[in-house]
Design an enzyme around this catalytic site. Structure first.
Site, PDB file in Angstrom:
ATOM      1  N   CYS A   1      12.412  46.110 -24.536  1.00  0.00           N
ATOM      2  CA  CYS A   1      13.491  46.957 -25.047  1.00  0.00           C
ATOM      3  C   CYS A   1      14.831  46.250 -24.794  1.00  0.00           C
ATOM      4  O   CYS A   1      14.886  45.228 -24.096  1.00  0.00           O
ATOM      5  CB  CYS A   1      13.463  48.315 -24.345  1.00  0.00           C
ATOM      6  SG  CYS A   1      13.778  48.163 -22.576  1.00  0.00           S
TER       7      CYS A   1
ATOM      8  N   HIS B   1      17.735  49.627 -13.809  1.00  0.00           N
ATOM      9  CA  HIS B   1      17.584  51.075 -13.608  1.00  0.00           C
ATOM     10  C   HIS B   1      18.858  51.769 -13.143  1.00  0.00           C
ATOM     11  O   HIS B   1      18.904  52.985 -13.052  1.00  0.00           O
ATOM     12  CB  HIS B   1      16.510  51.340 -12.546  1.00  0.00           C
ATOM     13  CG  HIS B   1      15.195  50.744 -12.885  1.00  0.00           C
ATOM     14  ND1 HIS B   1      14.680  49.644 -12.243  1.00  0.00           N
ATOM     15  CD2 HIS B   1      14.281  51.103 -13.805  1.00  0.00           C
ATOM     16  CE1 HIS B   1      13.501  49.348 -12.759  1.00  0.00           C
ATOM     17  NE2 HIS B   1      13.236  50.211 -13.707  1.00  0.00           N
TER      18      HIS B   1
ATOM     19  N   CYS C   1      21.061  48.962 -17.515  1.00  0.00           N
ATOM     20  CA  CYS C   1      20.932  49.147 -18.968  1.00  0.00           C
ATOM     21  C   CYS C   1      22.068  50.043 -19.483  1.00  0.00           C
ATOM     22  O   CYS C   1      22.415  51.044 -18.844  1.00  0.00           O
ATOM     23  CB  CYS C   1      19.585  49.788 -19.275  1.00  0.00           C
ATOM     24  SG  CYS C   1      19.455  50.263 -20.997  1.00  0.00           S
TER      25      CYS C   1
ATOM     26  N   GLU D   1      15.718  54.860 -11.327  1.00  0.00           N
ATOM     27  CA  GLU D   1      16.747  55.402 -12.239  1.00  0.00           C
ATOM     28  C   GLU D   1      17.165  56.809 -11.805  1.00  0.00           C
ATOM     29  O   GLU D   1      18.355  57.132 -11.748  1.00  0.00           O
ATOM     30  CB  GLU D   1      16.210  55.422 -13.677  1.00  0.00           C
ATOM     31  CG  GLU D   1      17.249  55.916 -14.669  1.00  0.00           C
ATOM     32  CD  GLU D   1      16.714  56.059 -16.088  1.00  0.00           C
ATOM     33  OE1 GLU D   1      15.734  55.361 -16.446  1.00  0.00           O
ATOM     34  OE2 GLU D   1      17.274  56.880 -16.841  1.00  0.00           O
TER      35      GLU D   1
ATOM     36  N   THR E   1      15.568  58.281 -18.776  1.00  0.00           N
ATOM     37  CA  THR E   1      15.330  57.713 -20.111  1.00  0.00           C
ATOM     38  C   THR E   1      13.859  57.485 -20.449  1.00  0.00           C
ATOM     39  O   THR E   1      13.516  57.394 -21.619  1.00  0.00           O
ATOM     40  CB  THR E   1      16.049  56.356 -20.232  1.00  0.00           C
ATOM     41  OG1 THR E   1      15.606  55.524 -19.169  1.00  0.00           O
ATOM     42  CG2 THR E   1      17.549  56.496 -20.174  1.00  0.00           C
TER      43      THR E   1
ATOM     44  N   ASN F   1       7.409  54.079 -18.114  1.00  0.00           N
ATOM     45  CA  ASN F   1       7.188  54.305 -19.550  1.00  0.00           C
ATOM     46  C   ASN F   1       5.813  53.805 -19.983  1.00  0.00           C
ATOM     47  O   ASN F   1       5.200  54.370 -20.887  1.00  0.00           O
ATOM     48  CB  ASN F   1       8.337  53.705 -20.378  1.00  0.00           C
ATOM     49  CG  ASN F   1       8.227  52.215 -20.560  1.00  0.00           C
ATOM     50  OD1 ASN F   1       7.502  51.753 -21.417  1.00  0.00           O
ATOM     51  ND2 ASN F   1       8.939  51.447 -19.742  1.00  0.00           N
TER      52      ASN F   1
HETATM   53  S1  SF4 Z   1      16.951  53.004 -20.954  1.00  0.00           S
HETATM   54 FE1  SF4 Z   1      15.213  51.937 -20.047  1.00  0.00          FE
HETATM   55  S2  SF4 Z   1      13.686  51.883 -21.702  1.00  0.00           S
HETATM   56 FE2  SF4 Z   1      15.657  52.375 -22.653  1.00  0.00          FE
HETATM   57  S3  SF4 Z   1      16.502  50.394 -23.338  1.00  0.00           S
HETATM   58 FE3  SF4 Z   1      17.288  50.832 -21.272  1.00  0.00          FE
HETATM   59  S4  SF4 Z   1      15.873  49.796 -19.853  1.00  0.00           S
HETATM   60 FE4  SF4 Z   1      14.853  49.980 -21.844  1.00  0.00          FE
END
Ligand code: SF4
Length: 288
Positions: free
Chosen positions: A12, A83, A105, A133, A169, A228
C-alpha cells in the site's frame, strides 16, 4: 490449479513510502547508526531486508518502544514506523540529541488530525488494543476506546450527544459495523467518521467478490503479525473455506495443500507484489 489473484495486491501507499524513507535514511547518514523504532511495518522479510542494509531494528515484541528509544546513543538517527507513534517520543528523541525521521503513513496522520478537529464532539476510537496504530492514537489523543478484540468500551463515554467514531485504518467492515452498533446502542446519535484508507477495505471487498464467484480455497500471503493480513484470513474462514496463510513462497511450499481446482490468492497491504506473484505462480503449477 486455476488461480485467481485478488487485486489490489502489492504494498500500500504507506508501506511503499515507509520502505523508501528507511532506505533513504541509511543513505543520507552513512556514518551514523540508523534505528527503526519498532518493525517499520509488519512484514518480517522486508524488515530482514532493511537489516541487511545496516538499519538496526528495535522490535516492539522484545522491548517496549519507549524503553528502546531511551537507550539509543546520542547523535544516532531514529526512524518512526508507519503506524504512528506517541508525540512524546519526539521530545524524548530531541532531548537525546537524535536525528528524527518520521515514516508515519499519511492516512494514519490524517485520521489523528481529523479526530483533533472534531474533538469538541467527543471521540470514540475503534481499534485493536495493543496494535501500534491504536496505541499511538490513544497516546496522542486520550479518548474513549472501543476494543475490537474484546468488544468492550474502555474509558468514559464522551458527554456530548453526537460523538465521532474514528477507526483504526486496518479494521474490517464487520469489525467497524459491530463497534458502531454497540456504540449506537449507548449513544444513538454517534456519527461514524470517514474511512481514511481504502487499501485494506478494497482488498477485503475484492476477496469477498472472488470467493462469491466461486473458489475451493484461499491462500493469504503475508505476515501473521499484520493486522490487515489476518483480517483477510478471517474473511476467508468466515466463508468456511480451506484457508492457508504463508509469509512467502518458502512457507507456502512447506504447507500440505489438498487438491483443489480453483483458489484465490490474496495478499496483505504489507506484502510486496513480487512475493504475491511468486506464490500465485507456484500454486498454478500444482495439481496439473
Ligand atoms: S493506513 Fe495503513 S494500510 Fe492504509 S496506506 Fe497507510 S500503512 Fe497502508
Amino acid at each position: 490449479m486455476e488461480v485467481k489473484l485478488v487485486k489490489p495486491c502489492g504494498y500500500c501507499l504507506g508501506v511503499t513510502q515507509a520502505m523508501k524513507i528507511a532506505e533513504k535514511a541509511k543513505k543520507s547518514y552513512p556514518d551514523k547508526k540508523v534505528y527503526l523504532l519498532g518493525l517499520l511495518f509488519h512484514n518480517e522479510d522486508a524488515v530482514k531486508e532493511l537489516s541487511s542494509l545496516g538499519l538496526i531494528v528495535l522490535d516492539e515484541r522484545k522491548k517496549g518502544l519507549k524503553e528502546s528509544l531511551l537507550e539509543i546513543e546520542e547523535g544516532s538517527v531514529v526512524v518512526f514506523s508507519a503506524h504512528g507513534h506517541p508525540e512524546e517520543y519526539n521530545e524524548i528523541a530531541k532531548d537525546h540529541g537524535l536525528i528524527q525521521i518520521d515514516a508515519t503513513c499519511c492516512h494514519v496522520q490524517e485520521n489523528l488530525e481529523y479526530a483533533r478537529e472534531n474533538q469538541d464532539y467527543g471521540i470514540i476510537y475503534v481499534g485493536a488494543k495493543g496494535h501500534l496504530e491504536a496505541e499511538a492514537f490513544r497516546a496522542n489523543l486520550p479518548c474513549c476506546f472501543y476494543d475490537v478484540k474484546s468488544n468492550e468500551l474502555l474509558g468514559e463515554l464522551p458527554k456530548g450527544d453526537e460523538p465521532l467514531i474514528v477507526s483504526q485504518t486496518t479494521l474490517s467492515y464487520e469489525e467497524v459495523s459491530r463497534a458502531f452498533m454497540a456504540i449506537r446502542s449507548l449513544k444513538p446519535n454517534a456519527r461514524l467518521g470517514k474511512e481514511r484508507c481504502l487499501a485494506t477495505s478494497s482488498r477485503q471487498n475484492a476477496l469477498k467478490k472472488a470467493i462469491e464467484e466461486g473458489v475451493d480455497g484461499v491462500f493469504v500471503i503475508g505476515s501473521s503479525l499484520s493486522s490487515n493480513t489476518k483480517k483477510l484470513r478471517d474473511i476467508a474462514l468466515s466463508y468456511h473455506l480451506p484457508t492457508f496463510m504463508a509469509l512467502n513462497e518458502d512457507e507456502l511450499r512447506s504447507l500440505d495443500i489438498p487438491e483443489m481446482k480453483k483458489a484465490a490468492v490474496v495478499s496483505g497491504a504489507s506484502t510486496d507484489i513480487a512475493t504475491a506473484l511468486r506464490c500465485a505462480s507456484y500454486l498454478k503449477g500444482l495439481f496439473l
